[in-house]
Design a protein around this motif. Structure first.
Motif, mmCIF file in Angstrom:
data_model
loop_
_atom_site.group_PDB
_atom_site.id
_atom_site.type_symbol
_atom_site.label_atom_id
_atom_site.label_comp_id
_atom_site.label_asym_id
_atom_site.label_seq_id
_atom_site.Cartn_x
_atom_site.Cartn_y
_atom_site.Cartn_z
ATOM 1 N N ASP A 118 0.808 -1.227 0.000
ATOM 2 C CA ASP A 118 0.000 0.000 0.000
ATOM 3 C C ASP A 118 0.838 1.271 0.000
ATOM 4 N N SER A 136 1.800 2.394 -5.602
ATOM 5 C CA SER A 136 1.693 1.251 -4.702
ATOM 6 C C SER A 136 1.564 -0.034 -5.513
ATOM 7 N N ARG A 138 -0.424 -2.366 -4.923
ATOM 8 C CA ARG A 138 -1.843 -2.674 -5.073
ATOM 9 C C ARG A 138 -2.446 -1.965 -6.288
#
Length: 457
Positions: A118, A136, A138
């Motif tokens: 993250d 990130s 993600r």
């Protein structure tokens, strides 16, 4: 002289960091200048500009970099990576780019942290022309294989390197250097915390009488200290003590990295303050880290150490977007400022004295220096009086006595002041104290002493 940080200083430093956090700083450019302008509201700064292309030892001042905007947008125009939300999204010193690319073509220019999915990493490309984005893991994994619009609206050209300097004159030209790298973008602990502590330290010292001249440098990392040293050889020779300030806001304990010399006065002073301040760590010098490695290069070998809490690279938030304003605390900033002031008190006031009543202890009670009721162990101040009287033979300084007694330097100094006022102690001239401490004087020593207290102690 007052070496106590004011109540609420930690909150004020945190507020200063909040103002600085959104600014995109790099080793050159308008973001760095804007940050120095904000610091100038706390401490008087003079700005210096060193033109691009200037040779500084084995280095060359790089071209100036500025950025206005940057993004990666999908087919709908939605920005999936947006510089406006975090200055960390762009690799610092990215050259301008505007093109359409597939995700496969774009991937070599994308940086993420799989182990910290993250967080946005912080990456730079100061000395090789390239470009890139940080995001990130993600977000990266959520991007479909498609075509994207890529834009970095930046400039890289002739300009200058900027640094800020604050000089607080003392009664001597001997200098104490405080150096703070100020080039990282939105990273709170590394090194907005050092910038805030340094600015408030300078603000505090500006209103105090000073023996040393203090020089505060707010510089870009590495190239800034190299540039300053290359252009200030004579000034560098006046530096007697120095500290690099960084990573001073996290919840870890205080850490001090020794100078290359290892046993310089700054090394002893920092070790003494930290030893009496709870959990801490003292590290030996290594030629890696912050600008202490330039000040401690063998051609200068200056007595400059580095004060941090958790050192660089040893906290998982280091150089990521998780090094944010929530990661630093007002309490840690306050504690770091207080420890720095305690170190400076030693550097400013360590000296040697002569006991003017050396045969047995003088009667302190009748001089109002000792309690009238016996039977209990002496308090710290009273023990300080006894230690100062016993060790003041012209060979031991107040720091020597503090180390031997295991008492704060401030307590020992206050005891010495009280004994001076009572005409029980004489101050050895500073230029004589070094000779005396070298062992040439003994019980019958004859050196210039002063029976009255100095002004502005």
């Amino acid at each position: 002289m007052n070496y106590v940080a004011g109540d609420g200083a930690g909150q004020e430093m945190h507020a200063l960091m909040r103002d600085l956090f959104p600014i995109c700083r790099s080793i050159t450019g308008d973001g760095f200048r804007k940050s120095l302008e904000r610091l100038a509201a706390v401490v008087p700064l003079s700005l210096s500009e060193v033109p691009s292309g200037t040779r500084v030892f084995d280095w060359t001042v790089p071209r100036e970099w500025n950025i206005r905007d940057a993004w990666i947008a999908d087919a709908s125009g939605r920005r999936v990576v947006d510089f406006r939300t975090s200055s960390l999204h762009v690799v610092s010193y990215s050259v301008p780019v505007r093109k359409r690319m597939t995700l496969t073509e774009l991937r070599p220019h994308l940086h993420s942290l799989p182990q910290r999915p993250d967080a946005i990493p912080y990456r730079t490309s100061y000395y090789s022309e390239s470009w890139g984005f940080c995001l990130s893991q993600r977000v990266l994994e959520s991007l479909p294989e498609a075509e994207y619009e890529v834009c970095i609206d930046s400039t890289l050209g002739a300009g200058s390197l900027t640094y800020g300097e604050c000089i607080l004159p003392g009664t001597t030209t001997d200098e104490i250097l405080i150096s703070i790298h100020s080039c990282h973008p939105s990273l709170a602990n590394d090194n907005l915390s050092g910038m805030a502590v340094g600015a408030f330290l300078a603000n505090h010292l500006a209103s105090q009488p000073r023996a040393h001249t203090f020089r505060f440098l707010f510089i870009p990392g590495t190239i800034g200290s190299i540039t300053w040293l290359a252009q200030h050889d004579s000034e560098a020779r006046r530096i007697r003590h120095g500290l690099v300030l960084s990573c001073l806001g996290d919840r870890g304990h205080a850490t001090y990295k020794r100078s290359r010399r290892g046993t310089a006065m700054i090394d002893r002073a920092a070790a003494h303050v930290l030893a009496l301040g709870g959990s801490h760590e003292i590290m030996d010098f290594v030629p890696y880290g912050y600008d202490e490695r330039q000040y401690c290069s063998p051609g200068f070998d200056l007595p400059v150490g580095c004060l941090t809490r958790t050192p660089n690279g040893r906290f998982p938030e280091y150089h990521t977007s998780d090094d944010n304003l929530d990661f630093v605390t007002a309490e840690s900033l306050q504690d770091s400022l207080e420890k720095t002031l305690a170190i400076i008190e030693i550097l400013e006031h360590d000296r040697s004295y002569i006991n003017l009543n050396p045969k047995c202890e003088p009667q302190l009670g009748r001089r109002g220096l000792y309690r009238n009721t016996g039977g209990t162990h002496p308090a710290n101040f009273e023990m300080g009086l006894l230690w100062v009287l016993n060790m003041s033979d012209g060979r031991h300084s107040l720091l020597d006595i503090s180390e031997k007694a295991g008492l704060p330097f401030a307590t020992i100094r206050r005891a010495a002041d009280a004994l001076l006022d009572a005409s029980l102690l004489g101050a050895v001239d500073r230029d004589q104290s070094h000779r005396v401490r070298g062992g040439s004087a003994g019980p019958g020593l004859s050196v210039p002493i002063h029976r009255s207290r100095r002004k502005n102690r």
